[in-house]
Design a protein around this motif. Structure first.
Motif, short mmCIF file in Angstrom:
data_model
loop_
_atom_site.label_atom_id
_atom_site.label_comp_id
_atom_site.label_asym_id
_atom_site.label_seq_id
_atom_site.Cartn_x
_atom_site.Cartn_y
_atom_site.Cartn_z
N GLY A 1 -46.86 -12.50 9.65
CA GLY A 1 -47.45 -12.54 10.98
C GLY A 1 -46.88 -11.44 11.86
N HIS A 2 -47.73 -10.86 12.70
CA HIS A 2 -47.32 -9.83 13.65
C HIS A 2 -47.50 -10.33 15.08
N ALA A 3 -46.69 -9.84 15.98
CA ALA A 3 -46.90 -10.00 17.42
C ALA A 3 -46.35 -8.77 18.10
N VAL B 1 -42.79 -7.74 16.77
CA VAL B 1 -42.08 -8.53 15.76
C VAL B 1 -43.00 -8.73 14.56
N THR B 2 -42.43 -8.68 13.37
CA THR B 2 -43.13 -9.05 12.14
C THR B 2 -42.30 -10.11 11.44
N VAL B 3 -42.96 -11.21 11.06
CA VAL B 3 -42.30 -12.33 10.40
C VAL B 3 -42.86 -12.50 9.00
N VAL B 4 -41.98 -12.66 8.03
CA VAL B 4 -42.36 -12.98 6.65
C VAL B 4 -41.90 -14.40 6.38
N LEU B 5 -42.84 -15.29 6.07
CA LEU B 5 -42.52 -16.68 5.81
C LEU B 5 -42.53 -16.95 4.31
N ALA B 6 -41.49 -17.61 3.83
CA ALA B 6 -41.40 -18.00 2.43
C ALA B 6 -42.30 -19.21 2.17
N PRO B 7 -42.65 -19.47 0.92
CA PRO B 7 -43.42 -20.67 0.60
C PRO B 7 -42.58 -21.92 0.81
N PRO B 8 -43.20 -23.11 0.80
CA PRO B 8 -42.44 -24.36 0.95
C PRO B 8 -41.27 -24.42 -0.04
N GLY B 9 -40.10 -24.80 0.46
CA GLY B 9 -38.92 -24.82 -0.38
C GLY B 9 -38.13 -23.53 -0.32
N GLY B 10 -38.68 -22.49 0.32
CA GLY B 10 -37.98 -21.23 0.48
C GLY B 10 -38.07 -20.33 -0.73
N ALA B 11 -37.46 -19.18 -0.62
CA ALA B 11 -37.41 -18.19 -1.71
C ALA B 11 -35.98 -17.72 -1.85
N VAL B 12 -35.58 -17.40 -3.07
CA VAL B 12 -34.25 -16.84 -3.29
C VAL B 12 -34.20 -15.48 -2.60
N GLY B 13 -33.11 -15.22 -1.87
CA GLY B 13 -33.05 -14.02 -1.07
C GLY B 13 -31.89 -13.11 -1.40
N GLY B 14 -32.06 -11.84 -1.06
CA GLY B 14 -31.01 -10.84 -1.20
C GLY B 14 -31.20 -9.78 -0.14
N VAL B 15 -30.22 -8.90 0.00
CA VAL B 15 -30.30 -7.83 1.00
C VAL B 15 -29.47 -6.65 0.55
N ASP B 16 -29.87 -5.47 1.00
CA ASP B 16 -29.08 -4.26 0.81
C ASP B 16 -29.13 -3.48 2.11
N VAL B 17 -27.96 -3.18 2.69
CA VAL B 17 -27.86 -2.44 3.94
C VAL B 17 -27.23 -1.10 3.63
N ALA B 18 -27.98 -0.01 3.85
CA ALA B 18 -27.50 1.31 3.45
C ALA B 18 -27.35 2.28 4.61
N GLY B 19 -27.93 1.99 5.75
CA GLY B 19 -27.81 2.89 6.89
C GLY B 19 -26.48 2.74 7.60
N ASP C 1 -46.65 -17.98 14.57
CA ASP C 1 -47.95 -18.64 14.72
C ASP C 1 -49.08 -17.81 14.12
N ASN C 2 -48.90 -16.48 14.10
CA ASN C 2 -49.95 -15.59 13.59
C ASN C 2 -49.86 -15.37 12.08
N ALA C 3 -48.88 -15.97 11.43
CA ALA C 3 -48.67 -15.71 10.01
C ALA C 3 -49.85 -16.19 9.16
N SER C 4 -50.16 -15.39 8.16
CA SER C 4 -51.30 -15.66 7.28
C SER C 4 -50.97 -15.17 5.88
#
Length: 363
Positions: free
Chosen positions: A27-29, A40-58, A150-153
């Motif tokens: 969803g965007h707003a 803002v842009t929101v990424v919603l995981a499916p029910p139960g969530g998703a396994v997550g990771g991150v890499d910060v390089a800057g 609210d706008n997520a699709s």
């Protein structure tokens, strides 16, 4: 487009959006009035969530809950990812997403106290791009985060000057939000969403083509427009004005400010561990490095999140990581291609594409 945003042009194509991974929604707003230009842009995981990771390089990141994604730490699944403008002020947008999730009973269970939604976030620097001063008075907060939620699709994701890319720039031209997706030979889907606000250039100054356009999807530049651009002040530069240590940080937050950052999400429907998700995010950074030059500088906060929904068995991890780099690189190119100009930032299309280009000033 079909299904969740993956184009029917062959499995080798990179054309598509993050929602090609089934179960993810985006969803965007944004706000672009009264001195504001951010979103803002929101990424919603499916029910139960998703396994997550991150890499910060800057060298100048603005993030939230990234330590939680360290494979040594307890929480494995995330409920949403927030990508936002507003520099560090914009991290407040995640509060609105957390409250929406908590109201729906979604989050890490904490007994009688209910749930704590797991919502990592990262920001870009777009302060002052709408003209408001002090710039901190025009940054995303909980309300804009809640609106993006609210706008997520699960449908195809809007790309260009939208959401967290509303006030983005890329080496002196407009940046934005882009996406890409592909399907591996074993049926695994890999997709990416990038918010491009880079100090470095996404455009090859020799050809005018986008570095990340790996499949030559986008049209060739108009030769006359390209020649005029390369002779103008907007031409791609190895180091943009104000980028080097000789100037340090700018005294004002103008559209050409060298404080930047490219952020995004790479996702798959494969089963991955938390450590493998961290590696997937690192491959997204590899794609960023192919699509932006220079990248990961001391004035960029480049951060990539990874999500694995686990709908398909784990396959060839090396193929998956290779695809992650490809889709993120193409997502960067897609963002710049679809971005529309604003203020003193022209759009890529207006500079080099000629008739049929994305229209400057849209939105």
């Amino acid at each position: 487009m079909t299904g969740a945003g993956l184009a029917t042009v062959g499995a080798a194509s990179l054309v598509g959006s993050l929602t090609a991974v089934r179960g993810l929604s985006v969803g965007h707003a944004r706000r672009v009035t009264d001195g504001w230009r951010t979103g803002v842009t929101v990424v919603l995981a499916p029910p139960g969530g998703a396994v997550g990771g991150v890499d910060v390089a800057g060298g100048a990141p603005g993030t939230r809950e990234t330590d939680l994604l360290d494979p040594r730490n307890v929480v494995e699944r995330v409920d949403a990812i927030v990508l936002t403008g507003g520099s560090a002020f914009g991290l407040a947008a995640a509060d609105g997403v957390m409250r929406r999730l908590a109201a729906a009973g979604i989050g890490f269970p904490v007994g009688a106290a209910g749930v704590v939604p797991i919502v990592p976030a990262a920001v870009i620097f777009d302060l002052g791009r709408g003209g408001a001063l002090p710039a901190a008075s025009a940054t995303p907060g909980p309300e804009l985060g809640a609106l993006a939620y609210d706008n997520a699709s699960t449908g195809p994701v809007a790309h260009g000057t939208v959401g967290a890319g509303t006030g983005a720039s890329s080496c002196g031209i407009a940046g934005g939000v882009g996406g890409a997706a592909t399907v591996l030979d074993d049926g695994t889907t890999v997709a990416a969403l990038a918010v491009v606000n880079s100090a470095g250039s996404a455009v090859d100054p020799r050809t005018g083509r986008l570095y990340g356009d790996l499949g030559a999807v986008f049209p060739d530049p108009d030769p006359d427009l390209l020649a005029a651009w390369l002779a103008s002040e907007w031409r791609p530069k190895p180091y943009p004005s104000g980028f080097g240590a000789e100037r340090g940080l700018p005294s004002s937050a103008s559209a050409s400010s060298p404080m930047n950052t490219t952020i995004g999400v790479v996702a798959t429907d494969a089963v991955l561990t938390k450590a493998q998700c961290a590696r997937l995010a690192a491959s997204g950074q590899d794609g960023m490095a192919r699509a932006i030059r220079p990248v990961h500088t001391m004035v960029d906060g480049d951060s990539v999140f990874a999500l694995a929904t686990g709908e398909r068995p784990a396959g060839n991890l090396n193929a998956l990581l290779t695809a992650a780099a490809d889709v993120f690189a193409h997502a960067v190119a897609d963002a710049v291609f679809h971005a529309t100009g604003f203020a003193d930032l022209p759009g890529y299309g207006a500079l080099v594409l000629g008739p049929g280009r994305p229209a400057d000033g849209a939105g």
